[in-house]
Design a protein around this motif. Structure first.
Motif, short mmCIF file in Angstrom:
data_model
loop_
_atom_site.label_atom_id
_atom_site.label_comp_id
_atom_site.label_asym_id
_atom_site.label_seq_id
_atom_site.Cartn_x
_atom_site.Cartn_y
_atom_site.Cartn_z
N ASP A 30 0.81 -1.22 0.00
CA ASP A 30 0.00 0.00 0.00
C ASP A 30 0.84 1.27 0.00
OD1 ASP A 30 -2.88 -0.99 2.05
OD2 ASP A 30 -2.18 -1.59 0.07
N TYR A 31 2.03 1.18 0.60
CA TYR A 31 2.83 2.38 0.79
C TYR A 31 3.76 2.66 -0.38
CZ TYR A 31 1.23 1.64 5.56
OH TYR A 31 0.46 1.44 6.67
N PHE A 32 3.70 1.82 -1.42
CA PHE A 32 4.68 1.94 -2.49
C PHE A 32 4.04 2.03 -3.86
CE2 PHE A 32 8.38 1.14 0.04
CZ PHE A 32 7.95 0.30 1.06
N ALA A 33 4.69 2.78 -4.74
CA ALA A 33 4.42 2.63 -6.16
C ALA A 33 5.13 1.35 -6.59
CB ALA A 33 4.96 3.83 -6.94
N VAL A 34 4.47 0.58 -7.43
CA VAL A 34 5.02 -0.72 -7.82
C VAL A 34 4.94 -0.88 -9.33
CG1 VAL A 34 4.46 -1.82 -5.63
CG2 VAL A 34 2.80 -1.87 -7.49
N GLY A 35 5.69 -1.84 -9.83
CA GLY A 35 5.66 -2.02 -11.28
C GLY A 35 6.16 -3.36 -11.72
N TRP A 36 5.98 -3.59 -13.00
CA TRP A 36 6.47 -4.79 -13.66
C TRP A 36 7.54 -4.41 -14.68
CZ3 TRP A 36 5.31 -9.72 -12.40
CH2 TRP A 36 4.18 -9.94 -11.58
N PHE A 37 8.59 -5.21 -14.70
CA PHE A 37 9.70 -5.00 -15.59
C PHE A 37 9.99 -6.31 -16.30
CE2 PHE A 37 10.94 -0.83 -13.96
CZ PHE A 37 10.20 -0.80 -12.80
N ARG A 38 10.71 -6.24 -17.41
CA ARG A 38 11.06 -7.47 -18.11
C ARG A 38 12.44 -7.35 -18.71
NH1 ARG A 38 6.78 -7.22 -23.22
NH2 ARG A 38 7.80 -5.51 -24.37
#
Length: 126
Positions: A30-38
């Motif tokens: 909840d406290y973080f921006a998150v993402g997907w990488f490849r």
């Protein structure tokens, strides 16, 4: 112990779909921006999609085909991948503390500065 665990990768035919999951433990997403990488063989790692409390980013190569989402109750983030192409073949990672940087040419890129998962292989092939 802070940990991110990806799952959902596999072998799929072109045009198919996969849903990647990233489960967090030891902390709240909840406290973080998150993402997907490849990262594909022989290529640099690239940001695929990132999500914060205020915005969502997609790389041009996946816009209209991939959808990022998060589930606070499950402390997880997902990447729905549709209309998969052979060029989507890569190891996919989730990561926290992501930011989106926009170049003077108005091209965005997503970067991560926090924790990383171990990755899950996605192979698109007939």
């Amino acid at each position: 112990q802070v940990q991110l665990v990806e799952s959902g990768g596999g072998l799929v035919q072109p045009g198919g779909s996969l849903r990647l999951s990233c489960a967090a433990s030891g902390f709240s997403l909840d406290y973080f921006a998150v993402g997907w990488f490849r990262q594909a063989p022989g290529k640099e790692r690239e940001g695929v999609s990132c999500i914060s409390s205020s915005s969502t980013y997609y790389a041009d190569s996946v816009k209209g085909r991939f959808t990022i989402s998060r589930d606070k109750a499950k402390n997880a983030v997902y990447l729905q991948m549709d209309s998969l192409k052979p060029e989507d073949t890569a190891v996919y990672y989730c990561a926290t503390e992501t930011i989106v940087v926009v170049s003077p040419q108005n091209r965005g890129s997503c970067y991560a500065f926090g924790s990383w998962g171990q990755g899950t292989q996605v192979t698109v092939s007939s």
